[in-house]
Write a protein that holds these residues in place. Sequence first.
Motif, PDB file in Angstrom:
ATOM      1  N   THR A 152      -1.116  62.332  34.607  1.00  0.00           N
ATOM      2  CA  THR A 152      -1.190  61.666  35.905  1.00  0.00           C
ATOM      3  C   THR A 152      -1.383  60.165  35.744  1.00  0.00           C
ATOM      4  OG1 THR A 152      -2.261  61.668  38.066  1.00  0.00           O
ATOM      5  CG2 THR A 152      -3.692  62.191  36.200  1.00  0.00           C
ATOM      6  N   PRO A 153      -0.577  59.342  36.453  1.00  0.00           N
ATOM      7  CA  PRO A 153       0.667  59.688  37.135  1.00  0.00           C
ATOM      8  C   PRO A 153       1.688  60.211  36.112  1.00  0.00           C
ATOM      9  CG  PRO A 153      -0.088  57.495  37.799  1.00  0.00           C
ATOM     10  CD  PRO A 153      -0.924  57.904  36.636  1.00  0.00           C
ATOM     11  N   SER A 154       2.546  61.154  36.578  1.00  0.00           N
ATOM     12  CA  SER A 154       3.348  61.885  35.593  1.00  0.00           C
ATOM     13  C   SER A 154       4.814  61.468  35.605  1.00  0.00           C
ATOM     14  CB  SER A 154       3.224  63.384  35.842  1.00  0.00           C
ATOM     15  OG  SER A 154       3.865  63.733  37.037  1.00  0.00           O
ATOM     16  N   ASN A 155       5.342  61.430  34.423  1.00  0.00           N
ATOM     17  CA  ASN A 155       6.743  61.080  34.141  1.00  0.00           C
ATOM     18  C   ASN A 155       7.723  62.035  34.785  1.00  0.00           C
ATOM     19  OD1 ASN A 155       7.780  59.075  32.181  1.00  0.00           O
ATOM     20  ND2 ASN A 155       5.946  59.717  31.083  1.00  0.00           N
ATOM     21  N   PRO A 156       8.812  61.617  35.366  1.00  0.00           N
ATOM     22  CA  PRO A 156       9.124  60.241  35.755  1.00  0.00           C
ATOM     23  C   PRO A 156       9.044  60.056  37.271  1.00  0.00           C
ATOM     24  CG  PRO A 156      11.157  61.481  35.567  1.00  0.00           C
ATOM     25  CD  PRO A 156      10.012  62.476  35.432  1.00  0.00           C
ATOM     26  N   LEU A 157       8.337  61.009  37.955  1.00  0.00           N
ATOM     27  CA  LEU A 157       8.249  60.926  39.424  1.00  0.00           C
ATOM     28  C   LEU A 157       6.935  60.281  39.863  1.00  0.00           C
ATOM     29  CD1 LEU A 157       9.581  64.535  40.245  1.00  0.00           C
ATOM     30  CD2 LEU A 157      10.877  62.402  40.098  1.00  0.00           C
ATOM     31  N   TRP A 158       5.995  60.160  38.921  1.00  0.00           N
ATOM     32  CA  TRP A 158       4.688  59.530  39.148  1.00  0.00           C
ATOM     33  C   TRP A 158       3.880  60.311  40.177  1.00  0.00           C
ATOM     34  CZ3 TRP A 158       5.251  57.765  34.847  1.00  0.00           C
ATOM     35  CH2 TRP A 158       6.472  57.218  34.463  1.00  0.00           C
ATOM     36  N   THR A 159       4.013  61.657  40.078  1.00  0.00           N
ATOM     37  CA  THR A 159       3.158  62.513  40.885  1.00  0.00           C
ATOM     38  C   THR A 159       1.726  62.360  40.371  1.00  0.00           C
ATOM     39  OG1 THR A 159       3.793  64.308  39.423  1.00  0.00           O
ATOM     40  CG2 THR A 159       4.857  64.254  41.556  1.00  0.00           C
ATOM     41  N   VAL A 160       0.791  62.551  41.279  1.00  0.00           N
ATOM     42  CA  VAL A 160      -0.612  62.290  40.950  1.00  0.00           C
ATOM     43  C   VAL A 160      -1.403  63.584  41.081  1.00  0.00           C
ATOM     44  CG1 VAL A 160      -2.662  60.976  41.625  1.00  0.00           C
ATOM     45  CG2 VAL A 160      -0.392  59.921  41.795  1.00  0.00           C
ATOM     46  N   THR A 161      -2.122  63.939  40.033  1.00  0.00           N
ATOM     47  CA  THR A 161      -3.009  65.113  40.089  1.00  0.00           C
ATOM     48  C   THR A 161      -4.444  64.632  40.241  1.00  0.00           C
ATOM     49  OG1 THR A 161      -1.519  66.477  38.766  1.00  0.00           O
ATOM     50  CG2 THR A 161      -3.826  67.136  38.807  1.00  0.00           C
ATOM     51  N   ASP A 162      -5.168  65.297  41.106  1.00  0.00           N
ATOM     52  CA  ASP A 162      -6.578  64.972  41.354  1.00  0.00           C
ATOM     53  C   ASP A 162      -7.396  65.450  40.142  1.00  0.00           C
ATOM     54  OD1 ASP A 162      -9.264  65.054  42.172  1.00  0.00           O
ATOM     55  OD2 ASP A 162      -8.693  65.335  44.265  1.00  0.00           O
ATOM     56  N   ILE A 163      -7.828  64.515  39.329  1.00  0.00           N
ATOM     57  CA  ILE A 163      -8.490  64.876  38.060  1.00  0.00           C
ATOM     58  C   ILE A 163      -9.806  65.610  38.312  1.00  0.00           C
ATOM     59  CG2 ILE A 163      -9.527  63.955  35.939  1.00  0.00           C
ATOM     60  CD1 ILE A 163      -7.517  61.600  36.167  1.00  0.00           C
ATOM     61  N   ALA A 164     -10.610  65.102  39.240  1.00  0.00           N
ATOM     62  CA  ALA A 164     -11.923  65.727  39.487  1.00  0.00           C
ATOM     63  C   ALA A 164     -11.741  67.163  39.991  1.00  0.00           C
ATOM     64  CB  ALA A 164     -12.723  64.900  40.497  1.00  0.00           C
ATOM     65  N   ALA A 165     -10.772  67.360  40.900  1.00  0.00           N
ATOM     66  CA  ALA A 165     -10.548  68.715  41.429  1.00  0.00           C
ATOM     67  C   ALA A 165      -9.980  69.622  40.342  1.00  0.00           C
ATOM     68  CB  ALA A 165      -9.597  68.649  42.627  1.00  0.00           C
TER      69      ALA A 165
END
Length: 386
Positions: A152-165
């Motif tokens: 996160t942000p992830s290749n190559p769409l830059w989707t974001v994962t909630d790290i704490a969750a």
Amino acid sequence: MSDAAPPRWSRRTLAAQAMGCIDPVTKAIVPPIHVATTYIRDEDNAYRSGFVYGRPDNATVREAEEVLAMLEGGPAALLFGSGMAAATAVFQALDPGDHVVASKVMYWALRNWLTGEATRWGLSVSLAETDDLDALRRAIEPGRTKLVWIETPSNPLWTVTDIAAAAEIAHAAGARLAVDSTTASPIHTQPLSLGADIVMHAATKVLNGHSDVVAGALVTASEDDVWARITAIRRQQGAILGPFEAYLLLRGMRTLPLRVAAQSASALALAGRLDGHPAVAAALYPGLPRHPGHAVAARQMRDGFGYMLSIRVAGGEQTAIATAARVGLWKRATSLGGVESLIEHRASIEGPGSPCPPDLLRLSVGIEDPDDLYADLDAALRAAAR
Ligand SMILES: Cc1ncc(COP(=O)(O)O)c(C=O)c1O
């Protein structure tokens, strides 16, 4: 003499001075590169220096590891010969039969390794859209899932994962959370402070920042049994970074906070100008308010949203390729995080089966003048669209 506690210098200050690395013999402010592969044993048969042989350990590597551990806020770091060597060591520390959940949208070579090589070794792997926490929960196999791997942000769409969750979900299932934080960098996100157990970096990218070192890194939240296993894997497989590369990485990290600040500010400015450009169907960047991951990114990234963005070219795949062919200032090359800006038609490298749309150009923003970068790309987009 004052009784005041010593000042707690900021990460930027500590990085600039490489944690105050001074050569004890010459007092040089740039430490020497330790190239020896072996060390003298004491007469009483001990090894008091702490160094025995070059495959397990190296003093220059240790210096760079200390800086990275400081930047990530962890007790220990390990450097490897590449990002892939670092990442695969984490999976190799699992047992055959263990189950892993990994982001569907992630660095393609690691995804290929996971679904190919890792399964041949007996790991069971599920890919999930980890930016959707329900999808992550559904992918977990209670009792079997031992590791959740997110980028996160992830290749190559830059989707974001909630790290704490994600950490909460992983821990509730008895699994660990590892985060590929290459594109966030420790300047924007410190995953360990959000509950992650391990942070991974392709140090080849912005940590080194000059496109002249291939390196990987892991930082741990605790020096536990898994960390001991990963350390043994690096030692046994000879996956340690070389001392020259460690020296270059140490030098690169001195300017990391300044480079990331400039690169991310330029990426934000470019994303804003490209979003709405007549030849651009969509600009993908977590700093844009309408990016689906923006709210989470705003929570877990500070001082910027990273140096990576993508655009989907309105004319489709061939126009995207034609755009990349027409830039002059941007360099048409794979990789990311260097001081020079790179452009890449990503689907061409990821091949069939990749979730990368064929009209996508991936942009790694360097430290050049953002107006020059925009002018060059704007001209290429307009020429290709004609
Ligand atoms: C996000 C990410 N993770 C891991 C890697 C692998 O790093 P390396 O090429 O140093 O093995 C890369 C390389 O592009 C990457 O972009």
